[in-house]
Design a protein around this motif. Structure first.
Motif, PDB file in Angstrom:
ATOM      1  N   CYS A 133       7.104   7.866  -2.507  1.00 32.93           N
ATOM      2  CA  CYS A 133       6.146   6.831  -2.133  1.00 32.93           C
ATOM      3  C   CYS A 133       4.858   7.011  -2.913  1.00 32.93           C
ATOM      4  O   CYS A 133       4.255   8.094  -2.893  1.00 32.93           O
TER       5      CYS A 133
ATOM      6  N   GLU B  10       0.434   8.901   9.750  1.00 35.36           N
ATOM      7  CA  GLU B  10       0.419   7.580  10.384  1.00 35.36           C
ATOM      8  C   GLU B  10       1.758   6.871  10.222  1.00 35.36           C
ATOM      9  O   GLU B  10       2.241   6.208  11.150  1.00 35.36           O
ATOM     10  N   ALA B  11       2.354   7.002   9.050  1.00 37.88           N
ATOM     11  CA  ALA B  11       3.632   6.339   8.808  1.00 37.88           C
ATOM     12  C   ALA B  11       4.710   6.895   9.727  1.00 37.88           C
ATOM     13  O   ALA B  11       5.559   6.144  10.232  1.00 37.88           O
TER      14      ALA B  11
ATOM     15  N   ASP C 264       5.646  12.308  -0.867  1.00 42.36           N
ATOM     16  CA  ASP C 264       4.371  11.599  -0.830  1.00 42.36           C
ATOM     17  C   ASP C 264       3.711  11.867  -2.173  1.00 42.36           C
ATOM     18  O   ASP C 264       3.081  12.905  -2.390  1.00 42.36           O
TER      19      ASP C 264
ATOM     20  N   ASP D 281      -5.443  -2.848  -2.731  1.00 43.86           N
ATOM     21  CA  ASP D 281      -4.363  -2.022  -2.196  1.00 43.86           C
ATOM     22  C   ASP D 281      -3.033  -2.392  -2.844  1.00 43.86           C
ATOM     23  O   ASP D 281      -2.754  -3.568  -3.088  1.00 43.86           O
TER      24      ASP D 281
ATOM     25  N   ALA E  66      -2.622   8.841   6.242  1.00 46.11           N
ATOM     26  CA  ALA E  66      -1.519   7.903   6.053  1.00 46.11           C
ATOM     27  C   ALA E  66      -0.162   8.591   6.104  1.00 46.11           C
ATOM     28  O   ALA E  66       0.821   7.996   6.567  1.00 46.11           O
ATOM     29  N   THR E  67      -0.078   9.835   5.632  1.00 53.90           N
ATOM     30  CA  THR E  67       1.196  10.553   5.646  1.00 53.90           C
ATOM     31  C   THR E  67       1.738  10.642   7.067  1.00 53.90           C
ATOM     32  O   THR E  67       2.918  10.382   7.316  1.00 53.90           O
TER      33      THR E  67
ATOM     34  N   SER F 207       0.843  -1.190   0.000  1.00 49.29           N
ATOM     35  CA  SER F 207       0.000   0.000   0.000  1.00 49.29           C
ATOM     36  C   SER F 207       0.879   1.240   0.000  1.00 49.29           C
ATOM     37  O   SER F 207       2.092   1.168   0.261  1.00 49.29           O
TER      38      SER F 207
ATOM     39  N   GLU G 245       5.934   4.139   5.463  1.00 48.24           N
ATOM     40  CA  GLU G 245       6.531   3.611   6.697  1.00 48.24           C
ATOM     41  C   GLU G 245       7.857   2.912   6.427  1.00 48.24           C
ATOM     42  O   GLU G 245       8.851   3.143   7.130  1.00 48.24           O
TER      43      GLU G 245
ATOM     44  N   SER H  20       0.957   5.449  -3.969  1.00 48.79           N
ATOM     45  CA  SER H  20      -0.183   4.580  -3.691  1.00 48.79           C
ATOM     46  C   SER H  20      -0.818   4.204  -5.016  1.00 48.79           C
ATOM     47  O   SER H  20      -0.915   5.031  -5.928  1.00 48.79           O
TER      48      SER H  20
ATOM     49  N   THR I  42       0.600   3.524   2.249  1.00 45.72           N
ATOM     50  CA  THR I  42       0.947   3.699   3.659  1.00 45.72           C
ATOM     51  C   THR I  42       2.186   2.886   4.009  1.00 45.72           C
ATOM     52  O   THR I  42       3.105   3.371   4.674  1.00 45.72           O
TER      53      THR I  42
END
Length: 376
Positions: free
Chosen positions: A181, A93-94, A159, A195, A90-91, A61, A67, A183, A63
């Motif tokens: 990164c 959260e990682a 991102d 995903d 997600a930005t 994913s 990470e 998605s 995310t």
């Protein structure tokens, strides 16, 4: 009869490329190689080439891509990572997942991307990295961001979850920082049927670290060199993405045409229209206008068969999940103003002019009703 116009139409996309997609799926089913393997390797090679980069590592994913990239750079507890609050969670959260602290800064009022002036002011001795978000497909000001990062020895991680096909000063998103990164969530400009994500970089050590981390820290089946994760890219999704990739430039050109058409048709409206930075060529993942009557306008469009959306109504610094960071209303005024007024209009390559005309007609109809004092 009212037209029914979705925000994005994945069924229409599938119809236009059905033979290529069906062949890719059948190829994987016939091989029975569902995890990693040649399909993943072939897509990784193709997407790295598309981004102008040396390495692409497919993961589960966007995310996971963020990470694992942070982990590959050794970022963790005690470190700070600067990013924006006007993005999907997600930005941040990682950053939290690796034990680092997200530091939110404000955005540029014209492009809605990270404001380089705010970046410079937020750097502390604990700052290790910056994650600029190419929001809505618009690249952040990578010229200034990279210059500031070099001065302070920061890692720059793009991102690029919404920026497949975008460029900054002629360089593709995915090749504008130390790593990028992506998605491939189904609704993205290049979307899988589930995903999926990828890390793109020129750094062989970072690519190797992500390869290990995505596959339980191993090269061979039962020898685990470090603790890792189950974040592999499925072969089926890789095959679908590989089938779609040759169409991406054509789709991006269609998005750009439709975005320019919206801008021309809405020039006489009271809406605040999106604008590209001089060095940017947006991928136009979303066409986002701003209205002080956003919620009423959204309800009006929905009532007339148009599926508009909001990306994103509550900024991350005001989310309950990040209350512990101590931010409050007014801390990021531009971000908060955009979040309160932004509205995403239907935009996808298969959107026809008749459908777009209908959206524009309704936008002007809403304004006319408001001028006449009619709540609609």
């Amino acid at each position: 009869m009212e037209l029914s116009i979705p925000l994005v139409d994945l069924k229409a996309q599938y119809r236009t490329i059905q033979p290529a997609i069906d062949e890719a799926i059948q190829r994987v089913l016939a091989s029975a190689n569902f995890i990693m393997g040649s399909e993943v390797a072939a897509f990784e090679e193709a997407f790295a080439r598309y981004c102008g980069a040396t390495h692409c590592v497919g993961v589960s994913s966007g995310t996971a891509a963020l990470e694992l990239t942070l982990r590959a750079y050794g970022i963790g507890p005690g470190d700070e990572v600067i990013t924006v609050a006007h993005t999907f969670i997600a930005t941040a959260e990682a950053i939290s997942a690796v034990g680092a602290r997200p530091v939110f800064v404000d955005i540029d009022p014209a492009t809605y991307t990270l404001d380089p002036d705010c970046l410079a002011a937020a750097i502390t001795p604990a700052t290790r990295a910056v994650i600029p978000v190419h929001i809505y497909g618009q690249p952040a000001d990578m010229t200034r961001i990279n210059a500031i990062a070099r001065e302070h020895h920061l890692v720059v991680i793009e991102d690029a979850a919404q920026a497949h096909g975008a460029t900054w000063a002629g360089t593709p998103a995915g090749h504008l920082g130390h790593a990028a990164c992506f998605s491939f969530y189904p609704g993205k400009n290049l979307g899988a049927y589930g995903d999926a994500g990828a890390v793109v970089t020129d750094d062989p050590a970072v690519a190797e670290a992500v390869r290990l981390l995505r596959n339980h820290g191993r090269h061979s089946k039962y020898i685990h060199e470090q603790k890792g994760f189950g974040h592999r890219l499925d072969a089926l999704q890789a095959a679908i993405l590989r089938a779609k990739l040759p169409y991406l430039d054509r789709w991006t050109a269609a998005r750009r045409r439709l975005a320019a058409r919206y801008t021309a048709l809405l020039a006489d409206s009271s809406l605040a229209l999106p604008a590209e930075a001089p060095d940017a060529a947006s991928a136009w993942h979303l066409y986002v206008v701003r209205s002080e009557q956003r919620d009423e306008l959204l309800a009006f469009l929905n009532a007339h068969g148009v599926a508009a959306g909001i990306h994103y109504p509550v900024p991350l610094h005001l989310q309950p999940a990040y209350a512990d960071l101590g931010y409050g209303p007014g801390d990021l005024p531009v971000t908060e103003a955009v979040a309160a007024t932004c509205l995403s209009l239907p935009l996808y390559p298969e959107l026809c002019d008749e459908q777009q005309d209908r959206v524009v007609e309704l936008l002007y109809a809403f304004e006319a009703e408001r001028e006449q004092g009619n709540p609609g």
